[in-house]
Design a protein around this motif. Structure first.
Motif: not given
Length: 291
Positions: A267-291
């Motif tokens: 949740a909340g991850v998209d381009s151009p999100s800024r992330l820090y190491a250790g924060e959630p990136l991917l979660a079990a679910g349905i694969a994302v669609q192309p952007t």
């Protein structure tokens, strides 16, 4: 003055000229040598110039003084500076990064930016390895020059293989990605094949870039850059816990992360999100669609 220089550097033509239309490998070797000079005046001056041109945040650094610009590049952080999401359903971001191109892996095709495709099999140097992720998800994570340059295990995992592919050292910023076709497939890189404890395969592809352009792996050899020894595939059985240090770049660069079907961006991850190491990136679910 800083704003004026910033406007010049932001000019796409000039930026591309300054960072790519020069002898890239020669410039990279020279900067690599210069950055390691352990002379106080040289170190302070070079770090000051680097901080002037880059958004460098040393607030979380474990050290406050550095023997060289190189030591500042590869700095470690104080304990607890990058807490790791403990949810076993979550793959954490392996690094501090800006999220770039991401989406579903369509056959053998992924994108470096929208409208700029490349073949996953070419990136990995292995068609069979690419097929294991068909229909899965890819996420591009760009580390800028001023960021913390270490990358970490996104989950409890075993590193099974590293394939090192020698190559060029183009800049990997968005300006270059728009102008250089299949850029990630041209640059020096390491495909790190891992497996989670439940057997799920994941891949982290560390892509080097202009200036220093060195990949180091903590579970393989921290004394030498991976390029020493030339192109090769190395079989391993290195077990790492979620958040463990996997290695570092000696300048800003990119990690392309690959997962099979069954994951979605957190949740909340998209381009151009800024992330820090250790924060959630991917979660079990349905694969994302192309952007």
């Amino acid at each position: 003055m800083r704003k004026a220089i910033g406007r010049l550097v932001a000019n796409e033509d000039l930026n591309f000229l300054l960072t790519n239309r020069l002898p890239r490998r020669l410039a990279t070797n020279v900067i690599g040598w210069f950055s390691k000079i352990e002379q106080p005046l040289v170190a302070r001056a070079s770090i000051a110039v680097w901080r002037f041109f880059s958004d460098v945040d040393l607030a979380d650094a474990e050290q406050t003084h550095f023997k060289s610009m190189h030591a500042c590049f590869v700095r470690t952080l104080r304990p607890g500076a990058r807490p790791v999401d403990p949810d076993p359903q979550v793959l954490a971001s392996p690094c501090d990064a800006i999220v770039g191109a991401h989406g579903q892996i369509a056959g053998d095709e992924v994108h470096q930016i929208k409208g700029a495709p490349y073949r996953l099999s070419e990136l990995l140097g292995d068609a069979d390895a690419a097929r294991a992720f068909e229909g899965g998800t890819y996420v591009t994570l760009r580390l800028t020059a001023g960021m913390y340059h270490h990358f970490h295990a996104p989950h409890d995992l075993t590193v099974e293989q590293v394939t090192y592919i020698s190559g060029d050292c183009w800049n990997v910023n968005p300006i270059a990605l728009k102008r250089v076709e299949r850029l990630f497939c041209k640059n020096e890189r390491a495909a790190i094949r891992c497996r989670l404890d439940d057997g799920t395969p994941i891949m982290l592809v560390a892509v080097a870039a202009v200036l220093v352009a060195s990949i180091r792996l903590t579970f393989l050899d921290t004394k030498n850059a991976l390029r020493i020894g030339g192109p090769r595939t190395i079989a391993l059985h290195a077990q790492l816990a979620k958040g463990d240090d996997m290695g570092w770049f000696e300048h800003g660069s990119t990690i392309v992360m690959l997962v099979p079907r069954g994951f979605d961006l957190a949740a909340g991850v998209d381009s151009p999100s800024r992330l820090y190491a250790g924060e959630p990136l991917l979660a079990a679910g349905i694969a994302v669609q192309p952007t």
